[in-house]
Design a protein around this motif. Structure first.
Motif, short mmCIF file in Angstrom:
data_model
loop_
_atom_site.label_atom_id
_atom_site.label_comp_id
_atom_site.label_asym_id
_atom_site.label_seq_id
_atom_site.Cartn_x
_atom_site.Cartn_y
_atom_site.Cartn_z
N LYS A 163 -37.35 -21.52 -53.75
CA LYS A 163 -38.75 -21.21 -53.44
C LYS A 163 -38.94 -19.71 -53.16
CE LYS A 163 -42.63 -22.53 -50.50
NZ LYS A 163 -43.08 -23.27 -49.31
N GLU A 164 -39.87 -19.11 -53.88
CA GLU A 164 -40.25 -17.70 -53.72
C GLU A 164 -39.06 -16.74 -53.88
OE1 GLU A 164 -42.72 -16.81 -50.33
OE2 GLU A 164 -43.68 -18.79 -50.42
N ARG A 165 -38.08 -17.17 -54.65
CA ARG A 165 -36.92 -16.29 -54.90
C ARG A 165 -37.32 -15.23 -55.92
NH1 ARG A 165 -31.64 -16.14 -53.87
NH2 ARG A 165 -31.79 -18.06 -52.67
N GLN A 166 -37.25 -13.99 -55.52
CA GLN A 166 -37.64 -12.88 -56.40
C GLN A 166 -36.42 -12.02 -56.70
OE1 GLN A 166 -40.74 -11.07 -54.08
NE2 GLN A 166 -42.30 -12.54 -54.78
N PRO A 170 -29.12 -12.94 -62.63
CA PRO A 170 -28.85 -14.32 -63.03
C PRO A 170 -28.41 -15.14 -61.81
CG PRO A 170 -27.64 -12.75 -64.41
CD PRO A 170 -28.21 -11.98 -63.27
N ILE A 171 -28.74 -16.41 -61.82
CA ILE A 171 -28.34 -17.31 -60.75
C ILE A 171 -27.89 -18.62 -61.39
CG2 ILE A 171 -30.73 -18.11 -60.42
CD1 ILE A 171 -30.05 -18.48 -57.43
N ALA A 172 -26.88 -19.25 -60.82
CA ALA A 172 -26.36 -20.50 -61.39
C ALA A 172 -25.79 -21.37 -60.28
CB ALA A 172 -25.28 -20.21 -62.45
N GLU A 378 -30.56 -14.78 -48.11
CA GLU A 378 -29.93 -14.78 -49.44
C GLU A 378 -29.86 -16.20 -49.97
OE1 GLU A 378 -26.28 -12.61 -49.71
OE2 GLU A 378 -27.04 -10.93 -48.52
N PHE A 379 -29.88 -17.17 -49.05
CA PHE A 379 -29.90 -18.59 -49.44
C PHE A 379 -31.33 -19.13 -49.39
CE2 PHE A 379 -25.43 -18.42 -49.24
CZ PHE A 379 -24.90 -19.61 -49.72
N ILE A 380 -32.05 -18.85 -48.32
CA ILE A 380 -33.42 -19.35 -48.16
C ILE A 380 -34.35 -18.14 -48.01
CG2 ILE A 380 -34.97 -20.85 -46.84
CD1 ILE A 380 -32.56 -22.28 -45.70
#
Length: 500
Positions: A163-166, A170-172, A378-380
């Motif tokens: 949520k709202e990660r800007q 890349p993320i996996a 960094e997580f939430i």
């Protein structure tokens, strides 16, 4: 009891998950043996095994990235992950046996189904995670592992994290549905209830102050009753030291050759705990990240759904702290008193080698709450400071010893079993994966300390652990059968979690 001699077959020091497991094994294998347990606290499972003093992860290498190592040629070594997974399968089989035979009941009190996930950011880390997935998903032990670098899919898996990660990075993530959350404190209490019903003599508020070998080959323990102040003497043929961080000082008191040139370095853990039920409900998994470059393996950040006292909780950490105590209830002099003439060079060598760890611990201790919140974000990304509180978890004593590979004063990050040459005394040292592999570790204690009995015990052990002596990854059909049987016995096959 006074000062008269009290003889027994087996003495277990410490009422944690290790002693509980070993005592349960012995009562199944040789019910006629007399067993006495000494615990300095007033209840079982109050130190390292307590639910607030560990992460509660059923460590099966499904999500812990530090159990897989990238080799110089770029390929991945998953041998440690395989080993830890197989050891956890052994624990699952043993717990299932106990439930099926009504030796313990209500498995939902100590184990719940919960997806295990790994999550990374950055091109290099995503490449590593994909290679890990490709290597592990081919192995029957990790069957069903999923991988995704699609933000939409990740939003389904981990909505609170996405949520709202800007970020343009890349993320996996990988996901394994059949992970578990294990309340080792509750399991320890259930096992000690069972042992008490089996006439095991459990002495709480009794501290073992010293031990020595007698001329007749027995071990004599000097035990203080912390309520009355009386000192008692107890003798036994076999001693198991399962006192968590307190095991090292007790092992040193035995003066066995195997206790020399071993030291310990205490590290305390801290977790952020969410106090907002609405936030807690938005996350349902154990999500492990990757330790930062230069950080020790124990520092792997993870966001954990937990089930404690029939209540869903959300924890993030660990953050490291430092205390010279070897136990939360220990003494400020534990570390200095553990330095002996035979291990002082080992300890000093470790101090020189581990400057990076020292620097890391100092940095961690100096973190403010807001700095910890930045790591949590960094997580939430949407985490609010007022929704999170800091709690102190357990003390872990990392083993320091001289090894061929690492030389003098090498810091060990796993679990170590130390036994005397004649098998009359055994001690459990170290930390993670610890409690998750308690059954495998106690089988190792049995084989090392009672080799003359193992042939006659093998039939019974195989009833408790059908895969005993086998590598499950070589027998996919048996693995599948055992996994289904364990999930059914432990109530992990239910689709919906119902909390009372």
């Amino acid at each position: 009891m006074g000062n008269r001699d009290n003889k027994t077959d087996v003495i277990l020091i410490g009422a944690g998950i290790m002693s509980a497991t070993l005592g349960t094994f012995l009562k199944e294998l040789v019910p006629e043996w007399d067993i006495t347990v000494f615990e300095s606290l007033s209840k079982p499972g109050e130190e390292s095994s307590n639910e607030w003093n560990n992460a509660g992860t059923g460590h099966a290498a499904l999500c812990e990235l530090n159990y897989t190592v990238e080799k110089p040629d770029g390929s991945l070594d998953i041998s440690k992950a395989i080993k830890i997974n197989e050891q956890f399968q052994v624990s699952m089989q043993f717990w299932s046996y106990l439930v099926k035979n009504n030796l313990i009941r209500n498995p939902q009190e100590f184990i719940m189904p919960l997806p295990h996930m790994s999550m990374v950011q950055g091109e290099e880390n995503v490449s590593f995670l994909k290679k890990r997935y490709e290597a592990m998903s081919k192995n029957p032990l990790f069957e069903g592992m999923e991988f995704s670098d699609n933000p939409e899919k990740l939003s389904e898996w981990i909505p609170l994290i996405m949520k709202e990660r800007q970020t343009n990075e890349p993320i996996a993530a990988t996901k394994v549905e059949y992970g578990t959350d294990v309340n080792f404190g509750a399991l320890t209490r259930l096992l000690f209830e069972h042992l008490s019903a089996q006439n095991v003599n459990i002495q709480y508020r009794h501290r073992v102050n010293n031990m020595k070998r007698t001329s007749d080959g027995l071990w004599e323990l000097k035990v203080k009753n912390l309520d009355s102040g009386n000192v008692e003497h107890h003798k036994a043929k076999f001693i198991f030291i399962g006192g968590g961080g307190g095991s090292l000082p007790l092992l040193q008191k035995t003066r066995i050759p195997e206790s020399k040139h071993i030291g310990g370095f205490p590290v305390s853990g801290l977790f952020m705990v969410c106090n907002n039920p609405e936030v807690v409900e938005k996350h349902h998994a154990k999500v492990y990240g990757k330790a930062k470059v230069g950080a020790p393996p124990m520092s792997v950040p993870h966001l954990d759904t937990r089930f404690i006292d029939n209540k869903k909780s959300l924890l993030f950490g660990p953050f490291a702290g430092f205390s010279p105590k070897f136990l939360k209830t220990g003494s400020m002099f534990d570390l200095i008193l553990s330095v002996k003439p035979n291990n002082v060079l080992t300890m000093l060598s470790a101090g020189v080698k581990e400057m990076a760890l020292t620097k890391y611990l100092i940095q961690q201790v100096l973190l403010s709450k807001e700095q910890r919140m930045e790591e949590l974000r960094e997580f939430i990304p949407t985490a609010k400071s007022e929704d999170w509180d800091l709690v102190v978890a357990g003390q872990r004593v990392q083993v320091i010893k001289d090894t061929e590979a690492g030389g003098k004063g090498t810091l060990q990050f796993g679990t170590e079993v130390i036994t005397s040459s004649d098998g009359s005394v055994a001690a459990l040292l170290g930390a993670s994966p610890g409690a998750s592999t308690a059954v495998h570790v106690m089988l190792e204690v049995l084989s090392r300390c009672f080799p003359e009995h193992m042939n006659e015990w093998e039939v019974k052990i195989k009833k408790m652990i059908p895969s005993f002596g086998m590598s499950l990854m070589d027998y996919p059909e048996l693995l599948q059968e055992i996994r289904q049987s364990s999930e059914k016995a432990l109530g992990l096959d239910k689709k919906e979690l119902i909390l009372s």
